[in-house]
Scaffold this active site. Structure first.
Site, PDB file in Angstrom:
ATOM      1  N   GLU A 159      -9.805   8.944   5.162  1.00  0.00           N
ATOM      2  CA  GLU A 159      -8.784   8.296   5.305  1.00  0.00           C
ATOM      3  C   GLU A 159      -8.133   7.819   6.341  1.00  0.00           C
ATOM      4  OE1 GLU A 159      -8.061   6.753   2.415  1.00  0.00           O
ATOM      5  OE2 GLU A 159      -8.986   7.802   0.734  1.00  0.00           O
ATOM      6  N   THR A 172     -14.182  -0.729   5.085  1.00  0.00           N
ATOM      7  CA  THR A 172     -13.954  -0.433   3.856  1.00  0.00           C
ATOM      8  C   THR A 172     -12.445  -0.660   3.450  1.00  0.00           C
ATOM      9  OG1 THR A 172     -14.488   0.863   1.776  1.00  0.00           O
ATOM     10  CG2 THR A 172     -13.727   2.123   3.963  1.00  0.00           C
ATOM     11  N   ASP A 193     -19.237   5.608  -3.384  1.00  0.00           N
ATOM     12  CA  ASP A 193     -19.269   3.917  -3.279  1.00  0.00           C
ATOM     13  C   ASP A 193     -19.658   3.359  -1.935  1.00  0.00           C
ATOM     14  OD1 ASP A 193     -16.772   4.988  -2.243  1.00  0.00           O
ATOM     15  OD2 ASP A 193     -15.399   3.467  -3.620  1.00  0.00           O
ATOM     16  N   GLU A 200     -10.557  -4.079  -4.832  1.00  0.00           N
ATOM     17  CA  GLU A 200     -12.133  -4.379  -4.867  1.00  0.00           C
ATOM     18  C   GLU A 200     -12.492  -5.505  -5.761  1.00  0.00           C
ATOM     19  OE1 GLU A 200     -11.340  -0.370  -3.594  1.00  0.00           O
ATOM     20  OE2 GLU A 200     -10.658  -1.328  -5.553  1.00  0.00           O
ATOM     21  N   ARG A 221      -8.127   4.028   7.917  1.00  0.00           N
ATOM     22  CA  ARG A 221      -6.935   3.338   7.919  1.00  0.00           C
ATOM     23  C   ARG A 221      -6.099   3.178   9.119  1.00  0.00           C
ATOM     24  NH1 ARG A 221      -3.929   4.631   2.023  1.00  0.00           N
ATOM     25  NH2 ARG A 221      -5.905   5.414   0.934  1.00  0.00           N
TER      26      ARG A 221
END
Length: 699
Positions: free
Chosen positions: A330, A688, A463, A599, A334
């Site tokens: 994360e 992502t 994913d 998404e 980010r």
């Protein structure tokens, strides 16, 4: 009466023999008339010791219950049920002790390994050093003339849009660089570069189950890794300008962003996330997560005032000398991704210095026996560890940090970032336990092996593994054929094992597989797949991928449209069999929340860029209006909601995720733009978390 009394007294007074023996001749018993007196017993012998009696308390009653008894006798006195229960309990405790010992041994081994590694290599966090020659080529500068762009594949579909360089106006780096980066850049630009061999090198063709890919002209494929020129130039400086004309939908996105930013600035400034309903904030890492995630969004939307204010906070307040654990995945996508993207768009070296500092602090996570990184790392102490409840990491966590670490190596010239993540990629590539390219969800950091085998999903925990296979291949100039092969094989695995059609509308969806048993469950996270498929087609993959992308895009839109609020739930289940009165999509009460996820609109952006079909813009506009109607908080900000099926009481959850500003609104703004040069797919690849990073020029 006298006779009776005499008999009683004679019996008592006579000797025992007289009393027991009848008279001679068998005559009846006679009443004794004479009392025989025995002499008194002799006194006890003289003793030369003292007898002491020890009291066992006031209640001691000379009972023998306190004395030791045989354990075996005690055991035999128990019932069979009692004995069985005791045996079961002892066996259970023995089993737990064995597991604890094994786990403790693993942790001690890992701890010893970490201590040894920490002595060898301490993270360098003193600041940005003068840049060494980058290990990887510079970002690609797309041709200004669309006609001069190289053809990728004969199978590439016709697009109804113009291709060309990115239209973002980017300002030059600051001149008052403290680390000498600008000076080093000038030296590198003046350094001689070896000329390329004359002639057009032979084009290598990669074929994988119907996908025929030709690399960019002038590239070769001798290995998995992109070839590195000796001294490539740094990204050229570009100047700042004003954004292109905005349409009313883009202005609508800006209005939503400014309302969200108003709440964050007023109630949560410098903190991780806004709690808009309670007008407060929540902390995760304590690093201004929302602010960093939104830096490039503000630049793209043309919000220069807000960007400069946020940049000032980064300069003055963002420090990583904190005793705090961060999640490797994360924080990479980010914070590291956000800083790198802000550097590329603005040219401000402040963001690069912060990115290198933060990247160095994440490196201890890779000090494991298997080189599969731990999930958490303390950026202040340099101590990394797995989650408290397991020694596993998720596959998505360890395989979705490669874009960022590779780019950090390219910019700083320090190979360690790229080498660490590519060891992970190479390790995953060679592991057993896959199923036609599909991977399990968990991997052990000690053994380096997949765990929870037989469970396959494109939802949470797996994913972005598939997403980053394709995007790394694109980032590296389409030279790393292993990545492409793994991606195409995985898509074929999805078709074979996870693809089904719902009833009654025959919607195509991606389910899950657990030990051979199919589940018609689909996370909203899976809606990244249509966009990823479309991106692959844009870069030359087969047209059949676009057909699947369009079918899945329709499904993701219906996941929103069939809800009363027009917003998708977190998880849906599809009906596989026709039943009167039942819809294709069903939602369980525990799954009907919406977290403002990106998404669906992410995939709408890619589908519109590739096809030019305006229905995708219309679908995105519907979703934006639903966000405004059901999640907007009047005082500032937008809140995730608990119930997408109740428009009267959507039940705000009092949290605005950082990705709402970093991803959702950014993709909506790009979706509504008719300018294909705004972050062109020929020049940038999005991580992502929707942070654009440049595509490298092929060596």
């Amino acid at each position: 009466m006298a006779a009776c009394e005499g008999r009683r007294s004679g019996a008592l007074g006579s000797s025992q023999s007289d009393f027991l023996t009848p008279p001679v001749g068998g005559a009846p018993w006679a009443v004794a008339t004479t009392v025989v007196m025995y002499p008194p017993p002799p006194p006890p012998p003289h003793r030369d010791f003292i007898s002491v009696t020890l009291s066992f308390g006031e209640n001691y009653d000379n009972s023998k219950s306190w004395r030791r008894r045989s354990c075996w006798r005690k055991w035999k006195q128990l019932s069979r049920l009692q004995r069985n229960m005791i045996l079961f309990l002892l066996a259970f405790l023995l089993f737990c002790g064995l597991l604890f010992y094994i786990n403790l041994a693993d942790h001690w081994k890992a701890l010893a390994f970490r201590l040894e590694e920490e002595q060898k290599m301490r993270p360098e966090i003193a600041g940005l050093k003068p840049a060494n020659p980058p290990v990887l080529p510079a970002p690609q500068k797309a041709d200004t003339d669309p006609e001069n762009l190289p053809e990728i594949s004969s199978q590439k579909t016709q697009r109804h849009i113009q291709r060309g360089p990115p239209h973002l106006q980017i300002r030059p780096p600051s001149q008052d660089l403290k680390d000498g980066t600008q000076e080093e850049a000038t030296k590198r630009q003046e350094a001689p570069v070896d000329p390329r061999p004359e002639g057009d090198p032979q084009r290598t063709v990669i074929s994988w189950r119907g996908a025929v890919i030709e690399p960019e002209q002038g590239t070769e494929l001798p290995s998995r890794r992109a070839e590195v020129p000796t001294k490539p130039p740094l990204p050229p400086a570009r100047t700042q300008g004003t954004p292109v004309h905005l349409n009313y939908r883009q202005k609508g996105v800006i209005d939503v962003f400014l309302h969200a930013w108003k709440g964050y600035r007023k109630f949560a400034w410098g903190h991780d996330e806004l709690k808009p309903v309670s007008r407060s904030f929540s902390e995760w890492f304590g690093l201004g997560l929302t602010l960093i995630d939104a830096l490039d969004t503000m630049w793209i939307l043309g919000l220069r005032k807000e960007f400069e204010e946020a940049r000032k906070w980064v300069s003055k307040k963002l420090h990583f000398e904190k005793d705090v654990d961060v999640n490797l995945f994360e924080s990479t996508i980010r914070i590291l991704g956000g800083l790198l993207s802000a550097y590329h768009l603005s040219g401000d070296s402040l963001f690069l210095r912060k990115a290198e500092d933060f990247g160095n602090r994440l490196m201890p996570a890779f000090r494991t026996p298997s080189k599969i990184p731990y999930s958490d790392v303390n950026i202040g102490t340099g101590v990394a560890h797995p989650p408290r409840w397991t020694s596993d990491s998720t596959v998505a966590e360890v395989t979705s940090i490669q874009l960022e670490f590779r780019e950090l190596s390219r910019l700083t010239g320090d190979k360690k970032f790229q080498e660490a993540v590519e060891k992970v990629t190479q390790h995953i590539h060679g592991l057993s336990g896959k199923k036609d390219g599909l991977v399990p969800m968990f991997i052990n950091t000690h053994s380096g092996l997949f765990t929870h085998l037989g469970v396959f999903t494109l939802g949470a925990r797996a994913d972005s593994y598939y997403e980053y296979l394709l995007k790394q291949w694109i980032q590296g100039g389409k030279q790393e054929t292993q990545l492409l092969e793994d991606y195409v094989e995985a898509i074929e695995g999805v078709r074979t094992h996870l693809l089904r059609h719902s009833e009654p509308s025959k919607l195509t969806f991606v389910g899950e597989l657990a030990h051979g048993r199919f589940s018609a469950k689909m996370d909203h996270l899976v809606c990244f797949l249509p966009g990823t498929l479309a991106l692959g087609v844009y870069h030359g993959l087969p047209a059949s991928h676009m057909e699947l992308a369009q079918e899945l895009m329709e499904t993701c839109y219906q996941m929103n449209r069939q809800m009363e609020t027009g917003l998708s739930p977190e998880i849906v289940h599809f009906n596989l069999y026709p039943q009167p009165g039942r819809r294709d999509v069903e939602v369980k009460p525990a799954d009907r929340h919406n977290l403002l996820r990106p998404e669906t609109v992410e995939s709408l952006f890619y589908l519109y860029r590739v096809t030019g079909d305006r229905k995708y813009q219309d679908w995105g506009w519907e979703i934006l209006q639903s966000f405004s109607r059901f999640t907007r908080v009047p005082s500032g900000g937008y809140s995730s909601i608990n119930n997408v099926q109740d428009p009267q009481k959507p039940e705000p959850r009092d949290k605005m995720e950082s990705f709402f500003l970093g991803e959702t609104l950014k993709y909506l703004f790009l979706l509504f733009s008719d300018d294909p040069n705004l972050l062109s797919l020929d020049a940038y690849v999005f991580n992502t978390e929707a942070h654009p990073l440049p595509i490298w020029t092929p060596a």
